[in-house]
Design an enzyme around this catalytic site. Structure first.
Site, PDB file in Angstrom:
ATOM      1  N   SER A  11       0.812  -1.199   0.000  1.00 33.07           N
ATOM      2  CA  SER A  11       0.000   0.000   0.000  1.00 33.07           C
ATOM      3  C   SER A  11       0.842   1.243   0.000  1.00 33.07           C
ATOM      4  CB  SER A  11      -0.888   0.014   1.258  1.00 33.07           C
ATOM      5  OG  SER A  11      -0.091   0.144   2.420  1.00 33.07           O
ATOM      6  N   CYS A  12       0.202   2.326  -0.286  1.00 31.12           N
ATOM      7  CA  CYS A  12       0.669   3.670   0.006  1.00 31.12           C
ATOM      8  C   CYS A  12      -0.589   4.492   0.209  1.00 31.12           C
ATOM      9  CB  CYS A  12       1.481   4.261  -1.143  1.00 31.12           C
ATOM     10  SG  CYS A  12       3.237   3.826  -1.148  1.00 31.12           S
ATOM     11  N   ASP A  13      -0.484   5.526   0.980  1.00 31.34           N
ATOM     12  CA  ASP A  13      -1.631   6.409   1.179  1.00 31.34           C
ATOM     13  C   ASP A  13      -1.151   7.841   1.231  1.00 31.34           C
ATOM     14  OD1 ASP A  13      -4.131   4.592   1.885  1.00 31.34           O
ATOM     15  OD2 ASP A  13      -2.403   3.710   2.888  1.00 31.34           O
ATOM     16  N   GLU A  98       1.590   6.676  -5.809  1.00 30.51           N
ATOM     17  CA  GLU A  98       0.984   5.406  -5.410  1.00 30.51           C
ATOM     18  C   GLU A  98       1.074   4.421  -6.567  1.00 30.51           C
ATOM     19  OE1 GLU A  98      -0.922   5.260  -2.418  1.00 30.51           O
ATOM     20  OE2 GLU A  98      -0.477   7.344  -1.964  1.00 30.51           O
ATOM     21  N   ASN A 193      -4.143   2.885  -3.539  1.00 35.46           N
ATOM     22  CA  ASN A 193      -3.741   2.138  -4.725  1.00 35.46           C
ATOM     23  C   ASN A 193      -4.942   1.787  -5.605  1.00 35.46           C
ATOM     24  OD1 ASN A 193      -1.782   0.998  -2.292  1.00 35.46           O
ATOM     25  ND2 ASN A 193      -0.715   1.578  -4.156  1.00 35.46           N
TER      26      ASN A 193
END
Length: 425
Positions: A11-13, A98, A193
């Site tokens: 993930s990335c946020d 992302e 994502n």
């Protein structure tokens, strides 16, 4: 070759709050960079520079023409590559990216990484809108592709970006060389994502709709939705896992809307129940960033970085651009030159130790905390006090416009890293 559906979640946020979402008249930007759990993220500063006509810049995999001049930047990046997961420039522009997968196949060919585009946008764009133009032009010209982690096995993706400055933010979503962008002028917004741009498309690739129609992804009638046209029918597990984090992030922003501060953004990045603060499936939050971008141009922008993994057990330390930024070698990884396995062909056939000094000290402290929980609780409390003191000092600087001179501001990040190291020792 696209990422398969059995892939473990990663993930990335990214988050942004603009007035009236923010408590004060400032834009707040935040990002967790979620990467392979053993990957080291460093924080590096590059001053503004002029470049001779016709010069080139070597990005992670390919060489492209260099700009005549580049802005000063501070970057949080995986130590093996040229670009960055997130960062800021001297003009108050912040960018994070992302991973995303679309109906357009991911290319095996080495091109620009999304992380290269983050750095290029910061080096060449004096506003969020200008950086958007830089990234999209380079994307159209050079494409995106190549391995996105330090491993011989292919792991590649397309990218979405959140760009912010003192006055506005932009969401940029890409599918190969195609792209769509959405402008955000007020309130709160987060990305994860997945594709989030539907029918509000404020800028786009000139052939975007034509290509969507030619591929049978859009009928050509009615409103055009970028995510509706380009989201894959069978999204990989990473995109499916992102839905929960995206909803969680949206709710955490909603709860704080009207009162978002840098401290509140740090709390969001530390949230474990939502999965935003991540440590699972071989991936974890390896670096975090929070920025304060005051609407008043007389006030400096402030950028907080952890330079260590897991924001729930790390300290956010402030950086301010000045004419005399003090280098911080303790958060810069070792350099291996031409012998670096990320550069030699074939790539990634061996591994090197990229841990910087703060990373090593933080790693040792976490081991000691697990062995002695009582001491660990005291250390965590001390480090939180250090962070709160930094936030209080920054608030005073921004609200009262004083407190520190240029030289002291240039020392700020160095001093905070130095203090953190002393507590670990």
């Amino acid at each position: 070759m696209a990422d398969g559906p059995a892939a473990p979640p990663c993930s990335c946020d990214c988050f942004v709050s603009l007035p009236p979402g923010s408590q004060r008249d400032e834009v707040i930007f935040g990002k967790n960079s979620d990467r392979p759990s053993d990957e080291v993220q460093e924080v590096v500063y590059f001053p503004a520079a002029s470049h001779p006509p016709g010069s080139k810049v070597e990005c992670t995999y390919i060489e492209i023409p260099q700009a005549e001049s580049t802005h000063a930047v501070v970057l949080s990046r995986p130590a093996w590559l040229w670009g960055a997961e997130m960062g800021a420039n001297e003009h108050g522009v912040c960018i994070g990216n992302e991973a995303v997968w679309t109906r357009v196949p991911v290319s095996d060919t080495e091109a620009l990484l999304g992380m290269d585009l983050v750095r290029l946008g910061l080096e060449r764009g004096a506003s969020a809108r200008e950086a958007l133009g830089v990234i999209t032009a380079l994307l159209e010209q050079h494409g995106q592709g190549g391995r996105c982690r330090e491993d011989p096995a292919l792991f590649s993706y397309h990218n979405t970006f959140l760009l912010a400055d003192r006055s506005e933010a932009w969401v940029l979503e890409t599918a190969g060389r195609l792209w769509a962008a959405q402008r955000v002028t007020a309130g709160v917004k987060n990305i994860s994502n997945q594709l989030t741009i539907t029918t509000q498309v404020d800028a786009e690739h000139p052939e975007l709709r034509q290509e969507a129609q030619a591929q049978g992804w859009w009928s050509g009638e009615g409103d055009f939705s970028f995510s509706g046209a380009f989201t894959p029918d069978d999204p990989p597990a990473r995109m499916e896992a992102a839905k929960q984090r995206y909803r969680g992030g949206t709710e955490l922003l909603r709860q704080r809307e009207g009162s978002v501060t840098a401290g509140a953004m740090m709390e969001i990045l530390r949230d474990r129940p939502s999965g935003i603060c991540m440590d699972s499936g071989g991936f974890r939050t390896t670096g975090s960033m929070v920025s304060i971008l005051p609407r008043d141009p007389r006030r400096p922008c402030v950028h907080f970085f952890t330079a260590t993994p897991d924001p729930s057990r790390s300290v956010f330390k402030p950086f301010i651009f000045t004419e005399a930024v003090t280098p911080v070698p303790r958060v810069s990884s070792p350099q291996f030159g031409a012998a670096d396995p990320a550069r030699t062909q074939p790539r990634f056939q061996s591994r090197v130790d990229r841990r910087h000094e703060l990373y090593r000290a933080h790693e040792a402290a976490l081991s000691a905390i697990e062995a002695d929980p009582d001491w660990g609780s005291q250390l965590q409390e001390t480090l939180r006090d250090l962070e709160q003191q930094g936030l209080s000092d920054i608030t005073m600087i921004l609200q009262e416009g004083g407190g520190l001179g240029e030289e002291e501001l240039g020392d700020l990040f160095f001093d905070c890293v130095d203090t953190e190291m002393k507590f670990y020792q």
